[in-house]
Design a protein around this motif. Structure first.
Motif, short mmCIF file in Angstrom:
data_model
loop_
_atom_site.label_atom_id
_atom_site.label_comp_id
_atom_site.label_asym_id
_atom_site.label_seq_id
_atom_site.Cartn_x
_atom_site.Cartn_y
_atom_site.Cartn_z
N PRO A 228 33.01 -37.01 8.15
CA PRO A 228 33.34 -36.09 7.05
C PRO A 228 32.18 -35.91 6.07
N TRP A 229 31.43 -37.01 5.80
CA TRP A 229 30.29 -36.91 4.88
C TRP A 229 29.22 -35.98 5.44
N ILE A 230 28.95 -36.07 6.72
CA ILE A 230 27.91 -35.23 7.33
C ILE A 230 28.27 -33.76 7.18
N TYR A 231 29.50 -33.41 7.52
CA TYR A 231 29.91 -32.01 7.43
C TYR A 231 29.96 -31.53 5.98
N LEU A 232 30.47 -32.37 5.08
CA LEU A 232 30.60 -31.93 3.69
C LEU A 232 29.22 -31.79 3.03
N THR A 233 28.29 -32.65 3.40
CA THR A 233 26.93 -32.52 2.85
C THR A 233 26.28 -31.23 3.32
N LEU A 234 26.46 -30.88 4.59
CA LEU A 234 25.94 -29.60 5.09
C LEU A 234 26.61 -28.42 4.37
N ILE A 235 27.91 -28.54 4.14
CA ILE A 235 28.63 -27.49 3.40
C ILE A 235 28.09 -27.39 1.98
N GLY A 236 27.86 -28.56 1.34
CA GLY A 236 27.33 -28.56 -0.02
C GLY A 236 25.96 -27.93 -0.10
N ILE A 237 25.10 -28.22 0.86
CA ILE A 237 23.77 -27.60 0.89
C ILE A 237 23.90 -26.09 1.02
N CYS A 238 24.81 -25.65 1.89
CA CYS A 238 24.99 -24.21 2.10
C CYS A 238 25.52 -23.50 0.86
N THR A 239 26.48 -24.13 0.15
CA THR A 239 27.01 -23.47 -1.06
C THR A 239 25.90 -23.29 -2.08
N ASN A 240 24.98 -24.25 -2.14
CA ASN A 240 23.90 -24.13 -3.11
C ASN A 240 22.78 -23.23 -2.64
N PHE A 241 22.62 -23.09 -1.32
CA PHE A 241 21.76 -22.03 -0.80
C PHE A 241 22.34 -20.67 -1.20
#
Length: 449
Positions: A228-241
């Motif tokens: 879950p951390w791996i996916y959520l971190t990627l999601i977090g990076i994308c939202t800030n992109f």
């Protein structure tokens, strides 16, 4: 634990992100690329390199700060002392970063690089513990959603005030643009200090983290076993992109695509005011987010629908004519996009709390600070890398900036139409692609609640 959390504490927690997200980070995301190239006098390459170096710096400092915060023990708690004692440095360094020294290009480079890196370190020392507070103030999931909602409303409300007032404050200050930014840096830095300090003093830590006995690299290794951390971190990076592209290029869009500020019935619509319409929308729908999530049935589904709104509206923006006569159409589409942003912004931090709970249950010790540090790391990584890419892409299209032999800022455009088209695409098509990727990542995200 089902203790009722008093309203004053939720407001106090909101003040923390009003200071960090609504003032310092908002100005850094929206004003800094244009400030560094058009006011401070850095080249496009220097601006891009500065932001890239700062991100590599954060890759190290953010998780270390999270691990350090997890092991802090004091009379003020585990995470609160970092806000209480970091408030003044945060405001002071921010003010110095918006000051333009009377130096040549080399001196300006040293000043910008030094204070930008120091600002990132100070922001990390305050914001990582701030995010981690959510994991120890309550174990009630509904209350966590409430805290996240108040946090986002606080950030967007202060962002609205900051961005709307910015051009009018500039007018009141007068003088050169460099002087205006320096004075506003001191004013906004002072407000950020007050908000951060108030957050530290008004909140309360009710839960005790399950601490590791001594420092170990095991929690870092465990992160990469935490799906879950791996996916959520990627999601977090994308939202800030997604946000980073739009914020970083907004100033250039108003100046070069719409030929400067647009005044409608006495309202000055510069780049900060243009984005203000989105801020107030995010504030409203950040408050609606918990109810929307309950209605949809899960955080994951609510997030996905919000990202779809962002993708569709971003594509629609690309087809608006590049003409000041369509300013209200542009604003209307920005508002629709901001509905999606407002709905998903509180969910990200609430989902990080879920991931922290999952990690504690699976690995036996608390890594709340470490996990929330990845949230702030993704925030800074996404925003700064997108800002660096904006600078690089504009340079490729024909935008050149720098400082001449007399220390004066010089901007040259070799291909005006290419620069205009690049700016327009960065504000619309680039974010649309990122929002589509978010939907795909959410489909794979394993925590269903």
């Amino acid at each position: 634990m089902t203790e009722k959390i008093p309203l004053r504490e939720k407001i106090g927690y909101a003040l923390g992100d009003a200071a960090a997200g609504g003032i310092t980070w908002k100005v850094m995301s929206i004003a800094f690329p244009l400030f560094f190239t058009n006011v401070f006098g850095l080249t496009v390459a220097d601006t891009a390199t500065l932001m890239l170096i700062a991100r590599m710096f954060d890759v190290v400092t953010d998780p270390l700060m999270g691990s350090l915060a997890d092991r802090t023990q004091s009379r003020w708690g585990t995470y609160r002392p970092w806000l209480i004692f970091g408030a003044i440095p945060l405001g002071l360094v921010f003010a110095l970063l918006l000051y333009t020294p009377d130096l040549g290009l080399t001196g300006k480079r040293i000043w910008a690089y030094g204070f930008y890196l120091l600002m990132m370190a100070t922001y990390t020392a305050v914001n990582v513990p701030y995010g981690s507070l959510l994991g120890v103030m309550t174990d009630d999931d509904n209350e966590k959603n409430e805290f996240s909602s108040y946090r986002m409303v606080g950030a967007y409300a202060m962002g609205f005030i900051t961005l709307l007032s910015f051009p009018y404050l500039q007018k009141m200050v007068g003088g050169s643009e460099a002087h205006q930014y320096a004075v506003l840096g001191a004013l906004l830095g002072g407000l950020a200090t007050v908000g951060t300090l108030a957050c530290g003093l008004l909140t309360r830590e009710r839960l005790k983290p399950v601490r590791a006995e001594k420092f170990s690299f095991k929690p870092f290794a465990d992160l990469f076993k935490n799906k879950p951390w791996i996916y959520l971190t990627l999601i977090g990076i994308c939202t800030n992109f997604f946000n980073g592209f739009r914020y970083a290029v907004a100033g250039y869009m108003l100046q070069y695509c719409l030929h400067g500020d647009v005044t409608v019935s006495g309202l000055i619509i510069n780049y900060t005011v243009f984005m203000t319409f989105g801020e107030v929308t995010c504030m409203i729908f950040g408050g609606v987010s918990p109810k929307f999530t309950k209605w949809v049935g899960s955080k994951r589904k609510a997030f996905a629908w919000a990202a779809i709104i962002c993708a569709v509206s971003s594509v629609a923006f690309f087809f608006i004519p590049m003409d000041p006569a369509y300013i209200w159409v542009m604003i209307a589409v920005v508002i629709i996009t901001s509905v999606g942003i407002g709905l998903f912004s509180p969910l990200l931090w609430s989902m990080y709390a879920d991931v922290a709970d999952y990690a504690t249950e699976k690995f036996g010790t608390s890594s709340t600070g470490l996990i929330f540090s990845s949230g702030t790391m993704s925030q800074k990584f996404g925003s700064a890398i997108s800002g660096a890419l904006v600078a690089l892409l504009l340079g490729i299209a024909g935008f050149i900036s720098g400082t001449d032999a007399n220390g004066q800022t010089v901007v040259t455009i070799t291909n005006e139409e290419a620069v205009r088209q690049m700016i327009w695409a960065i504000f619309s098509l680039f974010p649309a692609a990122i929002a589509s990727l978010i939907v795909l990542l959410l489909y794979k995200y394993p925590i269903k609640k």
